[in-house]
Design a protein around this motif. Structure first.
Motif, PDB file in Angstrom:
ATOM      1  N   TRP A  47       0.823  -1.205   0.000  1.00 42.68           N
ATOM      2  CA  TRP A  47       0.000   0.000   0.000  1.00 42.68           C
ATOM      3  C   TRP A  47       0.864   1.266   0.000  1.00 42.68           C
ATOM      4  O   TRP A  47       0.660   2.186  -0.792  1.00 42.68           O
ATOM      5  CB  TRP A  47      -0.925  -0.032   1.215  1.00 42.68           C
ATOM      6  CG  TRP A  47      -1.866   1.109   1.292  1.00 42.68           C
ATOM      7  CD1 TRP A  47      -1.746   2.226   2.070  1.00 42.68           C
ATOM      8  CD2 TRP A  47      -3.082   1.268   0.548  1.00 42.68           C
ATOM      9  NE1 TRP A  47      -2.807   3.056   1.857  1.00 42.68           N
ATOM     10  CE2 TRP A  47      -3.637   2.500   0.936  1.00 42.68           C
ATOM     11  CE3 TRP A  47      -3.740   0.480  -0.402  1.00 42.68           C
ATOM     12  CZ2 TRP A  47      -4.829   2.966   0.405  1.00 42.68           C
ATOM     13  CZ3 TRP A  47      -4.930   0.953  -0.925  1.00 42.68           C
ATOM     14  CH2 TRP A  47      -5.460   2.190  -0.525  1.00 42.68           C
ATOM     15  N   GLN A  48       1.860   1.306   0.879  1.00 48.55           N
ATOM     16  CA  GLN A  48       2.671   2.507   1.012  1.00 48.55           C
ATOM     17  C   GLN A  48       3.594   2.702  -0.190  1.00 48.55           C
ATOM     18  O   GLN A  48       3.888   3.825  -0.570  1.00 48.55           O
ATOM     19  CB  GLN A  48       3.493   2.458   2.307  1.00 48.55           C
ATOM     20  CG  GLN A  48       2.659   2.402   3.564  1.00 48.55           C
ATOM     21  CD  GLN A  48       2.015   3.729   3.892  1.00 48.55           C
ATOM     22  OE1 GLN A  48       1.074   4.161   3.238  1.00 48.55           O
ATOM     23  NE2 GLN A  48       2.523   4.401   4.905  1.00 48.55           N
ATOM     24  N   THR A  49       4.058   1.581  -0.787  1.00 46.78           N
ATOM     25  CA  THR A  49       4.882   1.729  -1.990  1.00 46.78           C
ATOM     26  C   THR A  49       4.083   2.400  -3.094  1.00 46.78           C
ATOM     27  O   THR A  49       4.564   3.313  -3.777  1.00 46.78           O
ATOM     28  CB  THR A  49       5.375   0.346  -2.476  1.00 46.78           C
ATOM     29  OG1 THR A  49       6.000  -0.323  -1.387  1.00 46.78           O
ATOM     30  CG2 THR A  49       6.380   0.493  -3.602  1.00 46.78           C
ATOM     31  N   ILE A  50       2.830   1.956  -3.257  1.00 41.53           N
ATOM     32  CA  ILE A  50       1.980   2.578  -4.276  1.00 41.53           C
ATOM     33  C   ILE A  50       1.811   4.061  -3.973  1.00 41.53           C
ATOM     34  O   ILE A  50       1.920   4.913  -4.862  1.00 41.53           O
ATOM     35  CB  ILE A  50       0.615   1.851  -4.342  1.00 41.53           C
ATOM     36  CG1 ILE A  50       0.816   0.416  -4.843  1.00 41.53           C
ATOM     37  CG2 ILE A  50      -0.349   2.598  -5.243  1.00 41.53           C
ATOM     38  CD1 ILE A  50      -0.436  -0.441  -4.814  1.00 41.53           C
ATOM     39  N   GLN A  51       1.557   4.375  -2.690  1.00 42.25           N
ATOM     40  CA  GLN A  51       1.412   5.789  -2.315  1.00 42.25           C
ATOM     41  C   GLN A  51       2.672   6.580  -2.640  1.00 42.25           C
ATOM     42  O   GLN A  51       2.599   7.715  -3.088  1.00 42.25           O
ATOM     43  CB  GLN A  51       1.112   5.915  -0.813  1.00 42.25           C
ATOM     44  CG  GLN A  51      -0.161   5.232  -0.367  1.00 42.25           C
ATOM     45  CD  GLN A  51      -1.401   5.853  -0.975  1.00 42.25           C
ATOM     46  OE1 GLN A  51      -1.569   7.065  -0.950  1.00 42.25           O
ATOM     47  NE2 GLN A  51      -2.249   5.033  -1.568  1.00 42.25           N
ATOM     48  N   CYS A  52       3.837   5.982  -2.387  1.00 42.15           N
ATOM     49  CA  CYS A  52       5.105   6.671  -2.652  1.00 42.15           C
ATOM     50  C   CYS A  52       5.274   6.949  -4.138  1.00 42.15           C
ATOM     51  O   CYS A  52       5.657   8.056  -4.536  1.00 42.15           O
ATOM     52  CB  CYS A  52       6.290   5.833  -2.155  1.00 42.15           C
ATOM     53  SG  CYS A  52       6.499   5.840  -0.379  1.00 42.15           S
ATOM     54  N   ILE A  53       4.996   5.943  -4.959  1.00 41.27           N
ATOM     55  CA  ILE A  53       5.160   6.118  -6.398  1.00 41.27           C
ATOM     56  C   ILE A  53       4.232   7.221  -6.905  1.00 41.27           C
ATOM     57  O   ILE A  53       4.555   7.924  -7.849  1.00 41.27           O
ATOM     58  CB  ILE A  53       4.877   4.780  -7.127  1.00 41.27           C
ATOM     59  CG1 ILE A  53       5.945   3.742  -6.746  1.00 41.27           C
ATOM     60  CG2 ILE A  53       4.872   4.974  -8.644  1.00 41.27           C
ATOM     61  CD1 ILE A  53       5.685   2.373  -7.331  1.00 41.27           C
ATOM     62  N   GLN A  54       3.090   7.385  -6.246  1.00 36.33           N
ATOM     63  CA  GLN A  54       2.098   8.343  -6.734  1.00 36.33           C
ATOM     64  C   GLN A  54       2.204   9.719  -6.089  1.00 36.33           C
ATOM     65  O   GLN A  54       1.311  10.551  -6.252  1.00 36.33           O
ATOM     66  CB  GLN A  54       0.695   7.783  -6.500  1.00 36.33           C
ATOM     67  CG  GLN A  54       0.458   6.506  -7.277  1.00 36.33           C
ATOM     68  CD  GLN A  54      -0.947   6.001  -7.131  1.00 36.33           C
ATOM     69  OE1 GLN A  54      -1.754   6.597  -6.448  1.00 36.33           O
ATOM     70  NE2 GLN A  54      -1.242   4.894  -7.786  1.00 36.33           N
ATOM     71  N   LEU A  55       3.278   9.972  -5.352  1.00 38.62           N
ATOM     72  CA  LEU A  55       3.392  11.251  -4.639  1.00 38.62           C
ATOM     73  C   LEU A  55       3.194  12.443  -5.577  1.00 38.62           C
ATOM     74  O   LEU A  55       3.926  12.623  -6.544  1.00 38.62           O
ATOM     75  CB  LEU A  55       4.768  11.347  -3.962  1.00 38.62           C
ATOM     76  CG  LEU A  55       5.028  12.661  -3.232  1.00 38.62           C
ATOM     77  CD1 LEU A  55       4.115  12.801  -2.027  1.00 38.62           C
ATOM     78  CD2 LEU A  55       6.474  12.786  -2.827  1.00 38.62           C
ATOM     79  N   PHE A  56       2.183  13.243  -5.296  1.00 36.82           N
ATOM     80  CA  PHE A  56       1.929  14.452  -6.074  1.00 36.82           C
ATOM     81  C   PHE A  56       1.470  15.596  -5.172  1.00 36.82           C
ATOM     82  O   PHE A  56       2.031  16.690  -5.187  1.00 36.82           O
ATOM     83  CB  PHE A  56       0.869  14.185  -7.154  1.00 36.82           C
ATOM     84  CG  PHE A  56       0.373  15.440  -7.826  1.00 36.82           C
ATOM     85  CD1 PHE A  56       1.057  15.967  -8.921  1.00 36.82           C
ATOM     86  CD2 PHE A  56      -0.752  16.114  -7.361  1.00 36.82           C
ATOM     87  CE1 PHE A  56       0.617  17.135  -9.533  1.00 36.82           C
ATOM     88  CE2 PHE A  56      -1.190  17.293  -7.973  1.00 36.82           C
ATOM     89  CZ  PHE A  56      -0.494  17.795  -9.059  1.00 36.82           C
ATOM     90  N   ASP A  57       0.414  15.316  -4.374  1.00 40.34           N
ATOM     91  CA  ASP A  57      -0.282  16.370  -3.643  1.00 40.34           C
ATOM     92  C   ASP A  57       0.651  17.240  -2.800  1.00 40.34           C
ATOM     93  O   ASP A  57       0.603  18.462  -2.871  1.00 40.34           O
ATOM     94  CB  ASP A  57      -1.355  15.751  -2.727  1.00 40.34           C
ATOM     95  CG  ASP A  57      -2.519  15.181  -3.524  1.00 40.34           C
ATOM     96  OD1 ASP A  57      -2.365  15.039  -4.756  1.00 40.34           O
ATOM     97  OD2 ASP A  57      -3.554  14.880  -2.915  1.00 40.34           O
TER      98      ASP A  57
END
Lengths: 314, 302
Positions: free
Chosen positions: A239-249
């Motif tokens: 879950w957190q890896t996906i969040q990291c890859i998607q860092l934008f906000d």
């Protein structure tokens, strides 16, 4: 919306005679479709359909106004030559590398510490969980304030301790660290909640037996607790890896990719390409590669977890 | 052992029950040199660290600017002033942003509760053609990240002339895959026998759902509502893409842009931050167990 009107269809339920049963089955068909239709239209219409279109766009050159032009694999070839994209990948990797270990290990240790009955525990938990509600805009402004070189509390603490003043978000070598710290502030509570739930399922009889056998607290934690919460760890890591890859906000609300590009992450770069440069085709190609990379990483992590789980005695 | 401790603690935190720490009483007594548990020495500073940004945010929003711009800056204001909030009202469109955000979130929560309940019930209980395919399609969308969707969705909304409208912000939140999945899981756990009496009496499926099943679903519905509220209230990337008209800004984009304009007017900015986070903050403190349930049920997605 007009769709909700379709929901009122299944008003005719019949008696349980032979013919009635058939109409009942028919009406179940209609009712089923009517029940799921609105949600399916919204979710699939805004999920599957654009994803398919993105595949087509990735093979085109298009600025949104002129005729789209089919260019085959050109966009993907351009990606391999794009040094800014490579830089963005490194920035994302740096963020992930700093964030993940602290998030997983910190979340587990915090959950273990919070998993006991002492006074003020409710207060401690609330304090750690509550940043969950802070949006990126809110978190970003707090980051700008807390790490402000002049008025920020961090530099003021540094001054009291006699340490040199830092530029933080204005310093290319430190900006990413600040983003990691603020992300941890917002997300450690989430990881902790997942681990707290997992800790409830750890076999207490096993822990007690180990203690009787003379295992120390840290041995029990490492050899019993950690393996038993492995499924939670797998979920958290994925879950957190996906969040990291998607860092934008958070990048958007703090540094906007700066200073001098030091915090331009993959998704931020993708957003710039698509909505600043209007390279819809190239942007879609980047998005596709990101999606595939994410999927492959998820599958690999799931496979590792499965194999590990299989090796352990049940 | 676990049963008793869980029971005691569940009054406070039903969503995350606690098991007593893994050590018997003797070693506890041996360690009791402090008049309190040594865990406080670890947990209290961490809790303070986590709470600090919010506390300072509230402090600064009531602070006169001379308190912030002195060296070292004050933590507690010398005098409490509403200048920050007054300035925010006068020099920003915060009321418009707030109105837009409240409209979007309210519609999102209401629509999600209705549409996801209907779909969840349909997928859990009714047999119809295309059921498995459409459910798999919904599950599949969970795997697809926003960045793959944002360009085509933007073009789609542009063609439908929906960009720069509240509809653009609302439509993606009308129903969520997570919500459908959550509600389906719940309805699967309800015993069928409860519904059979109603079916024999000839009640429609809609009546059964409304009168018999849905009243049982309150915890799941709360989780869904919290998830939708936090998600739609805090959404940033889609509003950034779909909205350029400042009359349609949500609190999140309004605040993010405002920050660039009023760089050093901290009490003003922090007042804006308080407005943006306070509803969720109060919600969290009041309905903590539902928020925690939402956090842990995110795991359902994996």
């Amino acid at each position: 919306m007009a769709r909700s009107a379709t929901v009122a269809v299944p008003e005719d339920a019949s008696t349980a005679t032979g013919a009635g049963r058939r109409t009942q089955r028919r009406s179940e068909q209609l009712a089923g479709m009517a029940f799921v239709a609105p949600a399916v239209i919204v979710i699939v219409g805004l999920g599957i359909f654009p994803a398919a279109w993105a595949t087509l766009l990735a093979l085109q050159k298009w600025n949104g106004f002129s005729e789209p032009r089919f260019v085959g694999a050109d966009n993907f070839e351009r990606m391999s030559r794009d040094t800014d994209l490579v830089a963005a990948a490194w920035h994302t990797l740096l963020y992930t590398g700093l964030f993940m270990p602290v998030s997983v290990v910190g979340g587990l240790l915090l959950a273990a510490a919070l998993n006991r009955r002492i006074r003020f525990m409710g207060l401690y938990r609330t304090a750690i969980f509550v940043p969950y509600v802070a949006s990126a805009a809110v978190t970003g402004l707090l980051a700008n304030f807390v790490f402000n070189p002049e008025v920020g509390v961090v530099n003021n603490v540094f001054r009291v301790l006699g340490l040199p003043q830092q530029g933080w978000l204005e310093d290319p070598s430190q900006a990413m660290v600040v983003l990691v710290i603020m992300s941890l502030w917002g997300q450690l509570g989430f990881v902790t909640v997942i681990y707290l739930a997992a800790l409830q399922d750890v076999d207490t009889a096993c822990l007690e037996a180990a203690e009787v056998d003379g295992a120390s607290a840290s041995q029990r934690f490492r050899h019993i607790t950690v393996p038993q919460v492995a499924p939670a760890t797998a979920f958290v890591v994925i879950w957190q890896t996906i969040q990291c890859i998607q860092l934008f906000d958070l990048v958007y609300t703090t540094t906007r990719g700066g200073p001098i590009g030091a915090t331009t992450t993959l998704v931020y770069y993708l957003w710039e390409q698509a909505f600043r440069q209007l390279s819809f085709g190239y942007g879609s190609a980047i998005a596709w590669v990101l999606f595939v990379v994410t999927m492959v990483m998820t599958l690999v992590l799931v496979a590792i977890q499965r194999r590990r789980g299989g090796e352990q005695p049940a | 052992m676990i049963a008793t401790t869980t029971e005691n603690d569940s009054a406070e935190h039903p969503a995350v029950p606690t098991a007593e720490a893994d050590r018997p009483a003797q070693s506890e007594a041996r360690r009791r040199r402090l008049p309190f548990s040594p865990w406080h020495l670890l947990l209290a500073p961490i809790a303070v660290l986590f709470a600090f940004p919010f506390v300072q945010m509230i402090m600064v929003s009531f602070m006169p600017s001379r308190d912030i711009n002195r060296l070292p800056p004050r933590f507690i204001p010398t005098t409490v002033t509403l200048d920050g909030y007054r300035g925010l009202l006068e020099r920003s469109d915060v009321l418009i942003w707030l109105t837009n955000t409240v409209i979007v979130s309210t519609v999102a929560v209401g629509s999600n509760v209705v549409l996801c309940s209907l779909a969840g019930y349909g997928f859990a209980r009714l047999r119809f053609r295309g059921r498995n395919v459409s459910f798999l399609a919904i599950l599949g969308t969970i795997m697809i990240p926003i960045q793959l969707l944002m360009i085509p969705t933007y073009v789609m909304f542009a063609r439908l002339h929906l960009l720069n409208s509240l509809a653009a912000l609302i439509v993606p939140w009308l129903a969520t895959a997570f919500g459908v999945f959550l509600m389906r899981q719940f309805f699967l756990s309800v015993p069928r026998e409860l519904e059979e009496a109603g079916l024999l009496d000839g009640a429609s499926r809609l009546r059964i759902l409304w009168h018999i099943v849905l009243p049982l679903a309150r915890p799941s519905l709360m989780t869904l509502a919290v998830f939708t509220l936090v998600g739609s209230w805090n959404d940033l990337i889609w509003p950034v893409i779909a909205i350029s008209d400042s009359n349609l800004f949500t609190l999140q984009i309004g605040l993010a842009n405002f920050q660039g304009v009023r760089r050093t007017e901290w009490s003003l900015l922090m007042a804006g931050n308080v407005v943006a986070v306070l509803p969720l903050l109060v919600g969290f403190l009041v309905a903590q167990k539902h928020f925690l349930a939402t956090m842990s049920s995110t795991g359902l997605k994996g």
